[in-house]
Structure formats: structure tokens, C-alpha cells
Design a protein around this motif. Structure first.
Motif, PDB file in Angstrom:
ATOM      1  N   ILE A   1       0.836  -1.208   0.000  1.00  0.00           N
ATOM      2  CA  ILE A   1       0.000   0.000   0.000  1.00  0.00           C
ATOM      3  C   ILE A   1       0.869   1.255   0.000  1.00  0.00           C
ATOM      4  CG2 ILE A   1      -1.644   1.345   1.383  1.00  0.00           C
ATOM      5  CD1 ILE A   1      -2.753  -1.408   2.308  1.00  0.00           C
ATOM      6  N   VAL A   2       1.933   1.226   0.797  1.00  0.00           N
ATOM      7  CA  VAL A   2       2.785   2.406   0.908  1.00  0.00           C
ATOM      8  C   VAL A   2       3.576   2.630  -0.375  1.00  0.00           C
ATOM      9  CG1 VAL A   2       4.779   3.363   2.124  1.00  0.00           C
ATOM     10  CG2 VAL A   2       2.919   2.289   3.410  1.00  0.00           C
ATOM     11  N   LEU A   3       4.051   1.545  -0.980  1.00  0.00           N
ATOM     12  CA  LEU A   3       4.915   1.686  -2.155  1.00  0.00           C
ATOM     13  C   LEU A   3       4.132   1.970  -3.432  1.00  0.00           C
ATOM     14  CD1 LEU A   3       7.505  -1.149  -1.509  1.00  0.00           C
ATOM     15  CD2 LEU A   3       7.882   1.314  -1.396  1.00  0.00           C
ATOM     16  N   ALA A   4       2.941   1.463  -3.516  1.00  0.00           N
ATOM     17  CA  ALA A   4       2.186   1.555  -4.767  1.00  0.00           C
ATOM     18  C   ALA A   4       2.030   2.988  -5.305  1.00  0.00           C
ATOM     19  CB  ALA A   4       0.829   0.887  -4.620  1.00  0.00           C
ATOM     20  N   PRO A   5       1.638   3.958  -4.470  1.00  0.00           N
ATOM     21  CA  PRO A   5       1.422   5.303  -5.012  1.00  0.00           C
ATOM     22  C   PRO A   5       2.695   5.893  -5.605  1.00  0.00           C
ATOM     23  CG  PRO A   5       0.536   5.118  -2.801  1.00  0.00           C
ATOM     24  CD  PRO A   5       1.352   3.893  -3.043  1.00  0.00           C
ATOM     25  N   VAL A   6       3.842   5.618  -4.983  1.00  0.00           N
ATOM     26  CA  VAL A   6       5.110   6.176  -5.468  1.00  0.00           C
ATOM     27  C   VAL A   6       5.380   5.661  -6.877  1.00  0.00           C
ATOM     28  CG1 VAL A   6       7.593   6.276  -5.098  1.00  0.00           C
ATOM     29  CG2 VAL A   6       6.025   6.381  -3.147  1.00  0.00           C
ATOM     30  N   ASN A   7       5.176   4.356  -7.090  1.00  0.00           N
ATOM     31  CA  ASN A   7       5.399   3.784  -8.419  1.00  0.00           C
ATOM     32  C   ASN A   7       4.424   4.368  -9.426  1.00  0.00           C
ATOM     33  OD1 ASN A   7       7.420   2.245  -7.415  1.00  0.00           O
ATOM     34  ND2 ASN A   7       6.135   0.480  -6.994  1.00  0.00           N
ATOM     35  N   ALA A   8       3.191   4.521  -9.003  1.00  0.00           N
ATOM     36  CA  ALA A   8       2.174   5.071  -9.898  1.00  0.00           C
ATOM     37  C   ALA A   8       2.569   6.484 -10.313  1.00  0.00           C
ATOM     38  CB  ALA A   8       0.814   5.082  -9.210  1.00  0.00           C
ATOM     39  N   LEU A   9       3.103   7.266  -9.364  1.00  0.00           N
ATOM     40  CA  LEU A   9       3.494   8.636  -9.671  1.00  0.00           C
ATOM     41  C   LEU A   9       4.679   8.667 -10.615  1.00  0.00           C
ATOM     42  CD1 LEU A   9       3.112  10.165  -6.137  1.00  0.00           C
ATOM     43  CD2 LEU A   9       1.793  10.762  -8.156  1.00  0.00           C
ATOM     44  N   ALA A  10       5.631   7.777 -10.378  1.00  0.00           N
ATOM     45  CA  ALA A  10       6.803   7.727 -11.245  1.00  0.00           C
ATOM     46  C   ALA A  10       6.361   7.445 -12.678  1.00  0.00           C
ATOM     47  CB  ALA A  10       7.770   6.658 -10.754  1.00  0.00           C
ATOM     48  N   ALA A  11       5.339   6.618 -12.824  1.00  0.00           N
ATOM     49  CA  ALA A  11       4.839   6.280 -14.151  1.00  0.00           C
ATOM     50  C   ALA A  11       4.148   7.485 -14.780  1.00  0.00           C
ATOM     51  CB  ALA A  11       3.876   5.110 -14.051  1.00  0.00           C
ATOM     52  N   LEU A  12       3.537   8.320 -13.954  1.00  0.00           N
ATOM     53  CA  LEU A  12       2.800   9.491 -14.434  1.00  0.00           C
ATOM     54  C   LEU A  12       3.719  10.574 -14.980  1.00  0.00           C
ATOM     55  CD1 LEU A  12      -0.016  10.499 -11.925  1.00  0.00           C
ATOM     56  CD2 LEU A  12      -0.074  10.819 -14.390  1.00  0.00           C
ATOM     57  N   TRP A  13       4.845  10.780 -14.334  1.00  0.00           N
ATOM     58  CA  TRP A  13       5.750  11.878 -14.673  1.00  0.00           C
ATOM     59  C   TRP A  13       6.445  11.577 -15.995  1.00  0.00           C
ATOM     60  CZ3 TRP A  13      11.276  12.920 -14.251  1.00  0.00           C
ATOM     61  CH2 TRP A  13      11.580  14.291 -14.273  1.00  0.00           C
ATOM     62  N   ASN A  14       6.379  12.506 -16.923  1.00  0.00           N
ATOM     63  CA  ASN A  14       6.922  12.306 -18.269  1.00  0.00           C
ATOM     64  C   ASN A  14       8.433  12.544 -18.271  1.00  0.00           C
ATOM     65  OD1 ASN A  14       7.519  12.241 -20.993  1.00  0.00           O
ATOM     66  ND2 ASN A  14       5.577  13.184 -21.578  1.00  0.00           N
ATOM     67  N   LYS A  15       9.152  11.526 -17.770  1.00  0.00           N
ATOM     68  CA  LYS A  15      10.603  11.623 -17.601  1.00  0.00           C
ATOM     69  C   LYS A  15      11.322  12.011 -18.898  1.00  0.00           C
ATOM     70  CE  LYS A  15      14.390   8.467 -16.320  1.00  0.00           C
ATOM     71  NZ  LYS A  15      15.243   9.207 -15.380  1.00  0.00           N
ATOM     72  N   SER A  16      10.997  11.341 -20.000  1.00  0.00           N
ATOM     73  CA  SER A  16      11.729  11.592 -21.245  1.00  0.00           C
ATOM     74  C   SER A  16      11.515  13.024 -21.740  1.00  0.00           C
ATOM     75  CB  SER A  16      11.342  10.575 -22.318  1.00  0.00           C
ATOM     76  OG  SER A  16       9.952  10.446 -22.398  1.00  0.00           O
ATOM     77  N   ALA A  17      10.309  13.563 -21.550  1.00  0.00           N
ATOM     78  CA  ALA A  17      10.051  14.942 -21.980  1.00  0.00           C
ATOM     79  C   ALA A  17      10.804  15.933 -21.089  1.00  0.00           C
ATOM     80  CB  ALA A  17       8.556  15.240 -21.953  1.00  0.00           C
ATOM     81  N   PHE A  18      10.757  15.700 -19.774  1.00  0.00           N
ATOM     82  CA  PHE A  18      11.396  16.644 -18.852  1.00  0.00           C
ATOM     83  C   PHE A  18      12.918  16.581 -18.913  1.00  0.00           C
ATOM     84  CE2 PHE A  18       7.182  16.901 -16.896  1.00  0.00           C
ATOM     85  CZ  PHE A  18       7.096  18.269 -16.705  1.00  0.00           C
ATOM     86  N   GLU A  19      13.479  15.434 -19.336  1.00  0.00           N
ATOM     87  CA  GLU A  19      14.941  15.317 -19.393  1.00  0.00           C
ATOM     88  C   GLU A  19      15.500  15.666 -20.768  1.00  0.00           C
ATOM     89  OE1 GLU A  19      15.968  11.537 -17.681  1.00  0.00           O
ATOM     90  OE2 GLU A  19      15.530  12.242 -15.651  1.00  0.00           O
ATOM     91  N   SER A  20      14.634  15.972 -21.724  1.00  0.00           N
ATOM     92  CA  SER A  20      15.102  16.343 -23.064  1.00  0.00           C
ATOM     93  C   SER A  20      15.899  17.641 -23.005  1.00  0.00           C
ATOM     94  CB  SER A  20      13.915  16.542 -24.008  1.00  0.00           C
ATOM     95  OG  SER A  20      13.251  15.321 -24.212  1.00  0.00           O
ATOM     96  N   ALA A  21      17.035  17.672 -23.725  1.00  0.00           N
ATOM     97  CA  ALA A  21      17.884  18.860 -23.724  1.00  0.00           C
ATOM     98  C   ALA A  21      17.535  19.816 -24.868  1.00  0.00           C
ATOM     99  CB  ALA A  21      19.350  18.448 -23.807  1.00  0.00           C
ATOM    100  N   GLN A  22      16.727  19.345 -25.811  1.00  0.00           N
ATOM    101  CA  GLN A  22      16.297  20.174 -26.933  1.00  0.00           C
ATOM    102  C   GLN A  22      14.794  20.366 -26.881  1.00  0.00           C
ATOM    103  OE1 GLN A  22      18.485  21.540 -28.965  1.00  0.00           O
ATOM    104  NE2 GLN A  22      20.179  20.450 -27.972  1.00  0.00           N
TER     105      GLN A  22
END
Lengths: 144, 109
Positions: free
Chosen positions: A14-35
């Protein structure tokens, strides 16, 4: 398995699930793009339509790039999201705001600017994307 | 630890005409991961990634943020159809798993 271990097991799930769900939500590739173009590609934006129905209020000159206030209002019907990008920042995508249930397509926030750059706004309305940009002259680097 | 103190967020929600204006000031370092300390070591990235706002429990705003939001983030948003007495709640989660939430009752401006 002892009952206690079993319960602890459930708790940790229960405690870990929301963190994983949030990580999946955040658009890592878009936010880490340098261009900028790469960032918009990762936001699944293909065609951008220039629009004067997006109001951007930014200072013409920013004394300190660490804090630049940006106010955005979309007058485009059915606006669902507003993304803010700074072309010349090390990672151009600053934020993506999604509105629902009566929230107006309006936001004020403060951003970091590494150098003089266009502040670009992309509005999502239905399956279309609209864009508008304003230039801000930065006198002192704010990205550190 | 940043983000866990009770006074992490300063919030105001005021009815002005037919719109409720919500202003939020958060306490967070918003480290980019590119800054160096006095010993020339990189300070690890530490920034808010997700922010959610609800009105009476219903989601009204979801934001994804990168490292380009200023330290101690500031945010204003506007809600239509909200009334005095309604409850606005803001929650954030950062990249290190920290989070904070705060709610406020809408008042007349």
C-alpha cells in the motif's frame, strides 16, 4: 507465513504503490530532453498552430533568472492543458498543467531561466495544439 | 526534512466575482542537479514532480514539473463554480519520494 508478516506485506504494498504510480505518471523523457523539439516530441505534439488567443505575461527583462514570473491564460475553447517551455534552458520543459472540473485555463508561476530566451507556451485543446511565445532578456543566469 | 513540516505550504483561496483564485507558496529547494556546493561536488537533484489540486475532493488541476520551476514554488490558479466554504486541497510529490498536502476553505475576497 505468519499473520504479522502477511499484514506487513500488505502495508508495504500500500505504501509503495502510489510512489510507483506517480513515477509512471511523470513524463521523464520529456522533462529530461535537452532540446525543445525533443521535449515536444515526447509530449506527443506533432503540429503546432500559432495562436494569438494565448496570453503570456512575462517581464521584458529579468534582472535575476532564478525567479521569472510567468502568467498564462488561454482563450482557446476546450483548453485541457498548458505547457511552459524555455528554449535555451538546459532542459527546456518547465511544466505541464492539466485542467479539469471547472479550473480555468490560467496559471501563474515562477520559473528559472539560464539565459535570454523565448518562453514558449503550448496549449492542448482536443486533439490540437496551439502555441505562442514571448522573449525574455535575462541579465543574470538563474540555473546555477 | 523538506516537505514534511506542517507549514510547508501557505495557501489562500478567495472568491472574486464568480471565480475562486487560489494562491499557493510552497517551501522546497527545487535543486536542478547541476549546481555545485563549495567543495565542487554536484548537489543531487531534488524537485517537485507532481502537484495535484482538488476542490471538495474532485481533481481540478494536475501539474507535472521539471527542475525549471523556481525554488520555493509559487502558483496561482482559478476555479469556476466554487463557493465560499468549499475546500481546496493541494498535494505535491517530489523525486525523492517526499510529499506534502494542505487544504484551505474558500473565503470571500
Amino acid at each position: 507465513m505468519r499473520r504479522r508478516d502477511f499484514l506487513l506485506g500488505i502495508l508495504s504494498v500500500i505504501v509503495l504503490a502510489p510512489v510507483n504510480a506517480l513515477a509512471a505518471l511523470w513524463n521523464k523523457s520529456a522533462f529530461e530532453s535537452a532540446q525543445l523539439a525533443e521535449a515536444t516530441k515526447h509530449l506527443n505534439i506533432d503540429v503546432e498552430i500559432p495562436s494569438q488567443d494565448i496570453e503570456i505575461i512575462v517581464p521584458e527583462r529579468a534582472e535575476n533568472g532564478a525567479i521569472v514570473q510567468v502568467e498564462v491564460r488561454s482563450n482557446i475553447a476546450h483548453t485541457e492543458a498548458i505547457a511552459i517551455l524555455v528554449e535555451n534552458n538546459p532542459t527546456p520543459l518547465i511544466a505541464n498543467f492539466m485542467f479539469s472540473n471547472g479550473a480555468e485555463p490560467y496559471v501563474v508561476t515562477r520559473i528559472k531561466m539560464a539565459e535570454t530566451s523565448e518562453v514558449k507556451v503550448i496549449v492542448k485543446a482536443g486533439h490540437q495544439y496551439f502555441t505562442h511565445a514571448k522573449n525574455v532578456v535575462v541579465l543574470e543566469n538563474g540555473c546555477g | 526534512m523538506a516537505g514534511l513540516s506542517a507549514d510547508n505550504m501557505k495557501m489562500r483561496a478567495q472568491l472574486k466575482g464568480d471565480v475562486v483564485e487560489v494562491k499557493v507558496l510552497m517551501s522546497h529547494p527545487m535543486e536542478t542537479g547541476r549546481r555545485k556546493n563549495d567543495f565542487d561536488q554536484l548537489i543531487p537533484a531534488h524537485f517537485v514532480q507532481l502537484l495535484t489540486a482538488t476542490l471538495n475532493g474532485k481533481t481540478v488541476l494536475e501539474a507535472q514539473w521539471g527542475t525549471g520551476i523556481s525554488k520555493n514554488p509559487y502558483l496561482t490558479f482559478r476555479l469556476k463554480g466554487a463557493k465560499v466554504g468549499d475546500v481546496v486541497e493541494v498535494t505535491w510529490h517530489d523525486n525523492l519520494g517526499e510529499s506534502a498536502a494542505q487544504s484551505i476553505v474558500v473565503t470571500q475576497a
